[in-house]
Design a protein around this motif. Structure first.
Motif, PDB file in Angstrom:
ATOM      1  N   GLY A   1       0.816  -1.164   0.021  1.00  0.00           N
ATOM      2  CA  GLY A   1       0.309   0.050  -0.008  1.00  0.00           C
ATOM      3  C   GLY A   1       0.846   1.412  -0.064  1.00  0.00           C
ATOM      4  N   LEU A   2       2.034   1.265   0.468  1.00  0.00           N
ATOM      5  CA  LEU A   2       2.788   2.601   0.812  1.00  0.00           C
ATOM      6  C   LEU A   2       3.288   3.309  -0.420  1.00  0.00           C
ATOM      7  N   THR A   3       3.664   2.515  -1.460  1.00  0.00           N
ATOM      8  CA  THR A   3       3.945   3.184  -2.740  1.00  0.00           C
ATOM      9  C   THR A   3       2.923   3.718  -3.340  1.00  0.00           C
TER      10      THR A   3
ATOM     11  N   VAL B   1      -6.512   6.654 -12.235  1.00  0.00           N
ATOM     12  CA  VAL B   1      -7.084   5.401 -12.672  1.00  0.00           C
ATOM     13  C   VAL B   1      -5.737   4.466 -13.496  1.00  0.00           C
ATOM     14  N   GLU B   2      -5.108   5.172 -14.508  1.00  0.00           N
ATOM     15  CA  GLU B   2      -3.897   4.775 -15.180  1.00  0.00           C
ATOM     16  C   GLU B   2      -2.735   4.523 -14.133  1.00  0.00           C
ATOM     17  N   VAL B   3      -2.581   5.178 -13.005  1.00  0.00           N
ATOM     18  CA  VAL B   3      -1.495   4.980 -12.315  1.00  0.00           C
ATOM     19  C   VAL B   3      -1.792   3.851 -11.753  1.00  0.00           C
ATOM     20  N   TYR B   4      -3.205   3.534 -11.030  1.00  0.00           N
ATOM     21  CA  TYR B   4      -3.439   2.404 -10.300  1.00  0.00           C
ATOM     22  C   TYR B   4      -3.262   1.434 -11.179  1.00  0.00           C
ATOM     23  N   LYS B   5      -3.827   1.132 -12.326  1.00  0.00           N
ATOM     24  CA  LYS B   5      -3.965   0.088 -13.351  1.00  0.00           C
ATOM     25  C   LYS B   5      -2.343  -0.417 -13.571  1.00  0.00           C
ATOM     26  N   GLU B   6      -1.716   0.660 -13.544  1.00  0.00           N
ATOM     27  CA  GLU B   6      -0.239   0.354 -13.819  1.00  0.00           C
ATOM     28  C   GLU B   6       0.544  -0.278 -12.712  1.00  0.00           C
ATOM     29  N   TYR B   7       0.176   0.285 -11.692  1.00  0.00           N
ATOM     30  CA  TYR B   7       0.808  -0.270 -10.481  1.00  0.00           C
ATOM     31  C   TYR B   7       0.259  -1.892 -10.107  1.00  0.00           C
ATOM     32  N   VAL B   8      -1.002  -1.955 -10.221  1.00  0.00           N
ATOM     33  CA  VAL B   8      -1.680  -3.163 -10.067  1.00  0.00           C
ATOM     34  C   VAL B   8      -0.598  -4.362 -10.931  1.00  0.00           C
TER      35      VAL B   8
ATOM     36  N   ARG C   1       1.762  -7.690  -9.459  1.00  0.00           N
ATOM     37  CA  ARG C   1       0.616  -8.548  -9.642  1.00  0.00           C
ATOM     38  C   ARG C   1       0.668  -9.638  -8.566  1.00  0.00           C
ATOM     39  N   LEU C   2       1.978 -10.003  -7.987  1.00  0.00           N
ATOM     40  CA  LEU C   2       1.704 -10.815  -6.853  1.00  0.00           C
ATOM     41  C   LEU C   2       1.063 -10.140  -5.435  1.00  0.00           C
ATOM     42  N   GLN C   3       1.597  -8.990  -5.429  1.00  0.00           N
ATOM     43  CA  GLN C   3       0.931  -8.340  -4.155  1.00  0.00           C
ATOM     44  C   GLN C   3      -0.549  -8.197  -4.291  1.00  0.00           C
ATOM     45  N   PHE C   4      -1.019  -7.884  -5.522  1.00  0.00           N
ATOM     46  CA  PHE C   4      -2.525  -7.727  -5.593  1.00  0.00           C
ATOM     47  C   PHE C   4      -3.333  -9.064  -5.417  1.00  0.00           C
ATOM     48  N   PHE C   5      -2.670 -10.126  -6.088  1.00  0.00           N
ATOM     49  CA  PHE C   5      -3.268 -11.504  -5.877  1.00  0.00           C
ATOM     50  C   PHE C   5      -3.356 -11.592  -4.407  1.00  0.00           C
ATOM     51  N   PHE C   6      -2.289 -11.342  -3.854  1.00  0.00           N
ATOM     52  CA  PHE C   6      -2.471 -11.523  -2.175  1.00  0.00           C
ATOM     53  C   PHE C   6      -3.553 -10.787  -1.492  1.00  0.00           C
TER      54      PHE C   6
ATOM     55  N   MET D   1     -11.915   0.664  -6.495  1.00  0.00           N
ATOM     56  CA  MET D   1     -10.920   0.222  -7.099  1.00  0.00           C
ATOM     57  C   MET D   1     -10.256  -1.041  -6.747  1.00  0.00           C
ATOM     58  N   LEU D   2     -10.390  -1.447  -5.456  1.00  0.00           N
ATOM     59  CA  LEU D   2     -10.070  -2.739  -4.840  1.00  0.00           C
ATOM     60  C   LEU D   2     -10.824  -3.790  -5.609  1.00  0.00           C
ATOM     61  N   ASN D   3     -11.993  -3.765  -5.656  1.00  0.00           N
ATOM     62  CA  ASN D   3     -12.749  -4.814  -6.585  1.00  0.00           C
ATOM     63  C   ASN D   3     -12.324  -4.736  -8.101  1.00  0.00           C
ATOM     64  N   ALA D   4     -11.992  -3.704  -8.544  1.00  0.00           N
ATOM     65  CA  ALA D   4     -11.424  -3.694  -9.755  1.00  0.00           C
ATOM     66  C   ALA D   4      -9.975  -4.361 -10.132  1.00  0.00           C
ATOM     67  N   ALA D   5      -9.381  -4.518  -9.081  1.00  0.00           N
ATOM     68  CA  ALA D   5      -8.004  -5.178  -8.975  1.00  0.00           C
ATOM     69  C   ALA D   5      -8.057  -6.688  -9.868  1.00  0.00           C
ATOM     70  N   THR D   6      -9.018  -7.452  -9.526  1.00  0.00           N
ATOM     71  CA  THR D   6      -8.963  -8.624 -10.161  1.00  0.00           C
ATOM     72  C   THR D   6      -9.450  -8.626 -11.617  1.00  0.00           C
ATOM     73  N   ASP D   7     -10.423  -7.594 -12.071  1.00  0.00           N
ATOM     74  CA  ASP D   7     -10.281  -7.480 -13.485  1.00  0.00           C
ATOM     75  C   ASP D   7      -9.252  -6.988 -14.158  1.00  0.00           C
ATOM     76  N   ILE D   8      -8.362  -6.154 -13.346  1.00  0.00           N
ATOM     77  CA  ILE D   8      -7.161  -5.721 -14.190  1.00  0.00           C
ATOM     78  C   ILE D   8      -6.373  -6.916 -14.086  1.00  0.00           C
ATOM     79  N   LEU D   9      -6.171  -7.707 -13.205  1.00  0.00           N
ATOM     80  CA  LEU D   9      -5.194  -8.849 -13.241  1.00  0.00           C
ATOM     81  C   LEU D   9      -5.489  -9.902 -14.317  1.00  0.00           C
ATOM     82  N   ASP D  10      -6.729 -10.038 -14.536  1.00  0.00           N
ATOM     83  CA  ASP D  10      -7.418 -10.863 -15.550  1.00  0.00           C
ATOM     84  C   ASP D  10      -7.364 -10.259 -17.113  1.00  0.00           C
ATOM     85  N   LEU D  11      -6.972  -9.214 -17.138  1.00  0.00           N
ATOM     86  CA  LEU D  11      -6.940  -8.446 -18.600  1.00  0.00           C
ATOM     87  C   LEU D  11      -5.617  -9.568 -19.482  1.00  0.00           C
ATOM     88  N   PRO D  12      -6.101 -10.000 -20.592  1.00  0.00           N
ATOM     89  CA  PRO D  12      -4.879 -10.402 -21.316  1.00  0.00           C
ATOM     90  C   PRO D  12      -4.178  -9.567 -21.964  1.00  0.00           C
TER      91      PRO D  12
END
Length: 226
Positions: free
Chosen positions: A84-86, A109-116, A120-125, A181-192
């Motif tokens: 979370g800090l960064t 949104v773009e900053v968040y998406k790029e960070y996720v 990836r490992l941190q947001f899977f967690f 945004m937290l709910n959207a993390a899994t959608d971002i991770l699943d993007l091809p």
């Protein structure tokens, strides 16, 4: 009354050794965190991980674990904090660049998406443990979300967005944004990775979603009209 002479740091070879030990300690700590994250990408929950398998994955002996963490719970809390800090700093910088009627929402949104995508490992967690089996980790994720909410509400107040609203109402609005945004993390991770159109569509959807929240905030009244 005597005056203590300030201690002078050692220099030379010893100083270099100290730096090396410090760097080695940080590398080992990072390896333990990375090992836990890697094991969880295999569909494991944090509570199912064992100390020995984490140290084996990290390539260190089990006793090394206790030089960095008291127990598995402390390792889990470190994972939440580092995830979370960064991101909080990056999003705060994005918000400082303007109001929602410019491109602040899209930048965020773009900053968040790029960070996720980069972490990836941190947001899977985080996605798994947000509703996972460890009450301590769930509370830590909620606390981290609360930091996001309060910092965002303070920035919105500083930007004079929705000045008619109390800080409590701003917190409520930011709660909606952070939850989305937290709910959207899994959608971002699943993007091809090879479908840029899908990436653009999700970004546009999230931008519209947040702009709708801000539109509602601009019409919100603290007390319903009599």
């Amino acid at each position: 009354m005597t005056t203590r002479t300030p201690r002078i740091p050692r220099t030379g070879a010893d100083d270099g050794a100290l730096v090396t030990r410090s760097e080695r300690k940080q590398r080992t700590r990072g390896a333990l965190l990375d090992a836990a994250l890697k094991l969880m990408t295999e569909g494991r929950s944090f509570t199912s991980l064992g100390l020995r398998e984490i140290t084996r994955e990290a390539g260190v002996v089990p006793t090394s674990f206790y030089r960095h963490f008291r127990d598995m719970d402390e390792l889990g809390l470190a994972l939440v904090e580092e995830s979370g800090l960064t991101l909080r700093r990056l999003l705060r910088e994005a918000r400082k660049q303007g109001r929602p009627d410019t491109d602040m929402v899209r930048r965020s949104v773009e900053v968040y998406k790029e960070y996720v995508e980069t972490n990836r490992l941190q947001f899977f967690f985080l996605a798994g443990e947000r509703h996972g089996g460890s009450p301590l980790i769930r509370r830590a994720v909620r606390n981290e979300a609360t930091h996001f909410i309060n910092e965002m509400a303070e920035d919105i107040r500083q930007l004079n967005i929705a000045p008619q609203l109390s800080f409590a109402s701003l917190q409520m609005i930011c709660n909606l944004i952070v939850s989305s945004m937290l709910n959207a993390a899994t959608d971002i991770l699943d993007l091809p990775a090879n479908q840029p159109q899908a990436h653009r569509e999700l970004t546009d959807f999230l931008v519209k979603q947040l702009r709708l929240v801000f539109l509602g905030a601009s019409q919100w009244q603290e007390k319903p009209p009599a």
